[in-house]
Design a protein around this motif. Structure first.
Motif, short mmCIF file in Angstrom:
data_model
loop_
_atom_site.label_atom_id
_atom_site.label_comp_id
_atom_site.label_asym_id
_atom_site.label_seq_id
_atom_site.Cartn_x
_atom_site.Cartn_y
_atom_site.Cartn_z
N ASP A 97 -47.05 14.39 44.41
CA ASP A 97 -45.65 14.48 44.09
C ASP A 97 -45.03 15.69 44.63
N ILE A 98 -44.00 15.40 45.10
CA ILE A 98 -43.11 16.28 45.84
C ILE A 98 -42.37 17.20 44.78
N ARG A 99 -42.22 18.39 44.94
CA ARG A 99 -41.74 19.19 43.89
C ARG A 99 -40.90 20.43 44.33
N ILE A 100 -39.98 20.79 43.89
CA ILE A 100 -39.05 21.97 43.85
C ILE A 100 -39.12 22.85 42.75
N HIS A 101 -39.24 24.09 42.77
CA HIS A 101 -39.22 24.74 41.26
C HIS A 101 -40.10 24.03 40.38
N LYS A 102 -41.18 23.25 40.66
CA LYS A 102 -41.99 22.57 39.87
C LYS A 102 -41.27 21.44 39.19
N ARG A 103 -40.14 20.93 39.81
CA ARG A 103 -39.42 19.54 39.16
C ARG A 103 -39.91 18.53 40.27
N LYS A 104 -40.13 17.48 39.81
CA LYS A 104 -40.37 16.22 40.90
C LYS A 104 -39.08 15.90 41.56
N VAL A 105 -39.14 15.84 42.86
CA VAL A 105 -38.14 15.20 43.62
C VAL A 105 -38.35 13.90 44.36
N ALA A 106 -39.77 13.71 44.46
CA ALA A 106 -40.16 12.64 45.18
C ALA A 106 -41.48 12.19 44.74
N GLY A 107 -41.72 10.99 44.58
CA GLY A 107 -43.12 10.42 44.09
C GLY A 107 -43.54 9.22 45.15
N ILE A 108 -44.89 9.26 45.15
CA ILE A 108 -45.41 8.12 46.32
C ILE A 108 -46.37 7.18 45.45
N LEU A 109 -46.26 6.18 45.77
CA LEU A 109 -47.28 5.03 45.16
C LEU A 109 -47.83 4.26 46.31
N THR A 110 -49.07 4.56 46.37
CA THR A 110 -49.88 3.89 47.66
C THR A 110 -50.73 2.65 46.90
N GLU A 111 -50.43 1.65 47.64
CA GLU A 111 -51.24 0.37 47.13
C GLU A 111 -52.00 -0.38 48.34
#
Ligand code: BTN
Length: 322
Positions: free
Chosen positions: A179-193
């Motif tokens: 999870d990519i975060r800034i100030h503990k808020r998620k700005v991006a997520g990744i799903l690897t299949e």
């Protein structure tokens, strides 16, 4: 005619009209062909002024993540080549999966303006509204044994986080696994299949969801406390095609490093950005909740936790609770 070249030309001269003759000379096509292409651009939302005799002037560029818009910024050799753009899809993961089954090469990406069934990790839904973010999947065919696949998950986090840093006033952090975060808020997520046989990975489809231009109030009530967008921290809207090109560039650099030199540099970069290592954490896995101090990540991308009884437990998949 090369649509890209026409756009480049118009973009380079936004301060003055470019005559039809100038364009047709540059592109080596007839003036009728130029006019048709201008009409095509207008249909895609480009506002182009046409003054008789003086020519064409680009007045407004639409916020579109289409193939041409991304190509204008793309500087990679392999990733993002080709690009499949669709306005609305169920999930870009499905588009890439279908292409992979037809034999598509490594580097292909699918991008959509909106996903109707955007998927997150651990069976969750990923909110993918139109215009607000980047919903993109990338096809890789690394020649590595399946046990190394989690390394690609961490590599994806490093590549994405570094690319986003250039748009933000302060650096992002990574919450295990990606999870990519800034100030503990998620700005991006990744799903690897991944699809693999016993000895080798066949395909890895890396799905990236990036909150780019959401404003306060654009997230659902449930997400409002946990999610953030680049715009909220940078203070201004960002050009999504430009951000996509930056991500692919960063990804290509890290992927080449990984294929050439292995996991070492990726692991170090991931560790430097990790925002939970060293802290007391609770990780929810499919079977239990593990509590303890987050120690490190392993070569396989798993998280090692030191429990209060002193034993070290290795967690391969799960979610760190906030
Ligand atoms: C997460 O849960 O953090 C992962 C979110 C991944 C979302 C992206 S958006 C593009 C691709 N298509 C999907 O359906 N999911 C991924």
């Amino acid at each position: 005619m090369n649509k890209n070249r026409l756009l480049q030309l118009l973009m380079a001269h936004q301060d003055r009209p470019v005559s039809g003759q100038e364009i047709s000379d540059d592109l080596q096509v007839s003036r009728t062909a130029v006019w048709k292409q201008i009409e095509e651009l207008r249909k895609n939302g480009y506002e182009i002024e046409a003054a008789s005799r003086r020519g064409y002037r680009l007045v407004r560029i639409p916020d579109r993540v289409g193939t041409e818009e991304i190509m204008l910024h793309l500087t990679t050799a392999r990733l993002g080549r080709p690009i499949i753009y669709k306005d609305t899809v169920t999930s870009t993961q499905e588009i890439v999966r279908e292409e992979a089954e037809k034999g598509a090469k490594e580097g292909l990406i699918a991008v959509a303006n909106e996903q109707m069934q955007g998927r997150g990790r651990l069976g969750r839904v990923w909110q993918s509204r139109p215009e607000q973010g980047i919903w993109m999947s990338l096809l890789l065919r690394p020649q590595v044994p399946p046990r190394y696949a989690p390394q690609l998950t961490l590599l994806s986090a490093v590549a994405l986080a570094e690319a986003l840093d250039s748009y933000l006033p302060e650096p992002t952090t990574i919450k295990w696994p990606n999870d990519i975060r800034i100030h503990k808020r998620k700005v991006a997520g990744i799903l690897t299949e991944m699809q693999a046989d016993m000895d080798e990975v066949q395909t890895v489809i890396v799905g990236m969801g990036i909150n780019v231009n959401q404003n306060d109030g654009d997230f659902t009530e449930e997400l409002a406390e946990k999610a953030g967008s680049i715009r909220q921290y940078a203070g201004v809207r960002q050009s999504r095609p430009q951000v996509i090109a930056s991500i692919l560039k960063s990804y290509e650099t890290w992927y080449n490093e990984y294929l050439t030199n292995g996991f070492g540099a990726v692991k170090a970069a991931w560790t430097a950005k990790a925002d939970t290592l060293g802290s007391f954490i609770q990780v929810e896995t499919s079977r239990q909740t593990v509590e303890g101090k987050a120690l490190r990540i392993t070569e396989e991308g798993a998280l090692q936790v030191q429990r209060s009884d002193g034993n070290t437990q290795t967690v391969h998949s799960g979610e760190i609770l906030d």
